[in-house]
Design an enzyme around this catalytic site. Structure first.
Site, PDB file in Angstrom:
ATOM      1  N   ASP A   1      -7.135  60.136 -11.443  1.00  0.00           N
ATOM      2  CA  ASP A   1      -6.295  59.055 -11.987  1.00  0.00           C
ATOM      3  C   ASP A   1      -4.857  59.290 -11.537  1.00  0.00           C
ATOM      4  OD1 ASP A   1      -5.036  57.072 -13.411  1.00  0.00           O
ATOM      5  OD2 ASP A   1      -5.604  57.804 -15.398  1.00  0.00           O
TER       6      ASP A   1
ATOM      7  N   GLU B   1      -8.602  56.046  -9.974  1.00  0.00           N
ATOM      8  CA  GLU B   1      -8.055  55.123 -10.962  1.00  0.00           C
ATOM      9  C   GLU B   1      -6.583  54.840 -10.675  1.00  0.00           C
ATOM     10  OE1 GLU B   1      -8.799  56.635 -14.905  1.00  0.00           O
ATOM     11  OE2 GLU B   1      -7.460  55.200 -15.851  1.00  0.00           O
TER      12      GLU B   1
ATOM     13  N   GLY C   1      -8.638  56.121 -22.838  1.00  0.00           N
ATOM     14  CA  GLY C   1      -8.007  56.552 -24.092  1.00  0.00           C
ATOM     15  C   GLY C   1      -6.516  56.716 -23.940  1.00  0.00           C
TER      16      GLY C   1
ATOM     17  N   ASP D   1      -6.622  50.413 -14.314  1.00  0.00           N
ATOM     18  CA  ASP D   1      -6.294  50.722 -15.709  1.00  0.00           C
ATOM     19  C   ASP D   1      -5.086  49.863 -16.092  1.00  0.00           C
ATOM     20  OD1 ASP D   1      -5.213  51.839 -18.039  1.00  0.00           O
ATOM     21  OD2 ASP D   1      -5.275  53.907 -17.375  1.00  0.00           O
TER      22      ASP D   1
ATOM     23  N   LYS E   1      -9.172  49.869 -21.786  1.00  0.00           N
ATOM     24  CA  LYS E   1      -8.573  50.603 -22.917  1.00  0.00           C
ATOM     25  C   LYS E   1      -8.429  49.601 -24.029  1.00  0.00           C
ATOM     26  CE  LYS E   1      -5.942  54.295 -20.897  1.00  0.00           C
ATOM     27  NZ  LYS E   1      -4.666  54.944 -20.699  1.00  0.00           N
TER      28      LYS E   1
ATOM     29  N   LYS F   1      -5.810  64.177 -13.344  1.00  0.00           N
ATOM     30  CA  LYS F   1      -4.599  63.427 -13.009  1.00  0.00           C
ATOM     31  C   LYS F   1      -4.088  63.914 -11.659  1.00  0.00           C
ATOM     32  CE  LYS F   1      -4.026  60.987 -16.800  1.00  0.00           C
ATOM     33  NZ  LYS F   1      -3.979  59.508 -16.807  1.00  0.00           N
TER      34      LYS F   1
ATOM     35  N   SER G   1     -10.182  64.083 -19.785  1.00  0.00           N
ATOM     36  CA  SER G   1      -9.112  63.777 -18.845  1.00  0.00           C
ATOM     37  C   SER G   1      -8.183  64.988 -18.829  1.00  0.00           C
ATOM     38  CB  SER G   1      -8.372  62.526 -19.336  1.00  0.00           C
ATOM     39  OG  SER G   1      -7.205  62.310 -18.586  1.00  0.00           O
TER      40      SER G   1
ATOM     41  N   LYS H   1     -12.109  63.891 -15.447  1.00  0.00           N
ATOM     42  CA  LYS H   1     -11.072  63.126 -14.747  1.00  0.00           C
ATOM     43  C   LYS H   1      -9.852  64.020 -14.577  1.00  0.00           C
ATOM     44  CE  LYS H   1      -8.071  59.576 -16.575  1.00  0.00           C
ATOM     45  NZ  LYS H   1      -8.020  58.261 -17.228  1.00  0.00           N
TER      46      LYS H   1
HETATM   47  O1  OSB Z   1      -3.966  56.609 -17.583  1.00  0.00           O
HETATM   48  O2  OSB Z   1      -5.603  56.945 -18.886  1.00  0.00           O
HETATM   49  C1  OSB Z   1      -4.422  57.123 -18.585  1.00  0.00           C
HETATM   50  C2  OSB Z   1      -2.958  59.701 -20.953  1.00  0.00           C
HETATM   51  C3  OSB Z   1      -1.625  59.316 -20.964  1.00  0.00           C
HETATM   52  C4  OSB Z   1      -1.234  58.240 -20.212  1.00  0.00           C
HETATM   53  C5  OSB Z   1      -2.152  57.556 -19.439  1.00  0.00           C
HETATM   54  C6  OSB Z   1      -3.483  57.937 -19.429  1.00  0.00           C
HETATM   55  C7  OSB Z   1      -3.889  59.044 -20.184  1.00  0.00           C
HETATM   56  C8  OSB Z   1      -5.250  59.573 -20.204  1.00  0.00           C
HETATM   57  C9  OSB Z   1      -5.748  60.102 -21.512  1.00  0.00           C
HETATM   58  O3  OSB Z   1      -5.918  59.691 -19.216  1.00  0.00           O
HETATM   59  C10 OSB Z   1      -7.187  59.846 -21.759  1.00  0.00           C
HETATM   60  C11 OSB Z   1      -7.611  60.315 -23.128  1.00  0.00           C
HETATM   61  O4  OSB Z   1      -7.183  59.767 -24.153  1.00  0.00           O
HETATM   62  O5  OSB Z   1      -8.362  61.291 -23.179  1.00  0.00           O
HETATM   63 MG    MG Z   2      -5.463  55.759 -16.373  1.00  0.00          MG
END
Ligand code: OSB
Ligand code: MG
Length: 367
Positions: A189, A214, A291, A239, A263, A164, A136, A162
């Protein structure tokens, strides 16, 4: 089994580089390590992954610490538990606070599996020898910087990436990655950064052949997500919206998306994760494991969860080195060609690295 004592460690592990989402930037992962002891000298490990501030869910690390210390752990100690599934009954008068409860649920599963000399994955019903990793990537300063970051992870072997996104850092960023990597399993995401009035922006993403988008809308907007899904070809994945089994049921009935990010910490631990993947499987929805930038203890539970048959898509489970210089487990988690082996040793299958824990612990308690 009976839990006789518990130890908690507040730990702040520095991140190798800052992680930026649509709600802000993180430079360390603050979490709680929970160690549960039974009367026979076995111990189980769990992590409470709640962030330092309540931006992702209502919980935050120090609220979870107080609840664990003053309420949840005192209710757990010296109770006879046939299996970790029974914890829900023990805590049914405490609403929400899933990440605090997940620390206990996961530590009990680890202990339960160790007592049976079984790998955690096997104890919960896992069926895979390896799980698919994924990385991510936080919001980058420019599309070029994003392409450079993606290239590093692709070169390291990751096959699913993934990214952001938020308004203003979406189409151009993802298009730059897609142009460079036409066949990469790519997804986005949004962490609730959009509203239904952004539907046209999100429709443009259909051309980029993303695996999914996401959580584009707010966590409590299951009805709006259903409307948006009808306007998009790309599958929506929820999520933040999926707080537990009831939310997953509502999502399925409303058609609020086609994929669930389970999660483990957000839903309350491995017991709940197991139930949700079974429901999703019965309804032909794909799932994968998300995660929390967790330490190895959280990731070990994630690997076990991802070995369940309902986890059908690549996960946000990466190597320890993706986020941390040093992890609190040994050996550290590694991926090769985008795969992570499911440990076969008893329990979570990793030992704690106490030198690292003591170096980064800021507070401890024994209950
Ligand atoms: O939305 O999955 C999420 C990190 C911080 C806050 C929200 C999210 C995330 C991640 C991290 O996407 C995923 C990871 O642990 O690698
Ligand atoms: Mg997410």
């Amino acid at each position: 089994m009976k839990i006789s004592t518990a130890e908690m460690y507040k730990i702040s592990l520095p991140l190798r580089s800052p992680f930026k989402t649509s709600f802000g930037q993180m430079t360390s992962k603050d979490f709680i390590l929970l160690v549960l002891h039974d009367q026979n000298g076995n111990c189980g490990y769990g992590e409470c992954s709640a962030f330092a501030t309540p931006f992702y869910t209502e919980e935050f690390r120090d609220s979870a610490y107080l609840l664990l210390k003053d309420t949840l752990l005192p209710a757990l100690l010296n109770q006879e538990l046939a299996a970790p599934d029974q914890l829900a009954g023990l805590f049914n008068k405490i609403r929400g606070n899933h990440m605090a409860k997940a620390a206990i649920d996961n530590a009990c599963w680890d202990l339960f599996a160790k007592r049976q000399h079984q790998a955690l994955a096997k104890a919960i019903g896992g069926v895979k020898r390896q799980v698919t990793a994924g990385v991510s990537i936080g919001i980058q300063p420019s599309p070029g910087a994003l392409v450079a970051a993606v290239s590093t992870y692709v070169a390291a072997g990751y096959q699913r990436v993934k990214v952001k996104i938020k308004p203003g850092a979406d189409y151009a960023y993802l298009k730059a990655v897609r142009d460079q990597f036409p066949r990469l399993e790519l997804m986005a995401d949004a962490n609730s950064a959009y509203t239904l009035s952004d539907a046209a922006t999100l429709q443009r993403l259909d051309a980029l052949k993303l695996l999914m988008i996401e959580q584009p809308l707010a966590a409590d907007d299951l009805v709006q997500h259903a409307k948006l899904q009808r306007e998009l070809r790309t599958p929506l994945c929820l999520d933040e919206s999926i707080t537990g089994l009831a939310a997953a049921q509502a999502m399925i009935q409303l058609g609020s998306g086609r994929i669930i990010n389970i999660k483990v910490s957000r839903v309350g631990g491995l017991s709940a994760a197991k139930q949700i993947q079974a429901l999703a499987r019965a309804n032909q929805l794909d799932c994968w494991c998300g995660g929390m930038l967790g330490s190895g203890v959280a990731r070990a539970a994630d690997i076990a969860a991802a070995s369940l048959p309902g986890f059908t898509l690549p996960n946000d489970i990466s190597s320890s080195q993706r986020y941390f210089e040093k992890d609190i487990i040994t050996p550290e988690i590694t991926q090769e060609n985008g795969k992570i082996m499911v440990p076969t040793a008893a329990g979570i299958g990793y030992d704690l690295n106490w030198a690292v824990i003591h170096q980064y612990a800021t507070e401890t308690a024994t209950i």
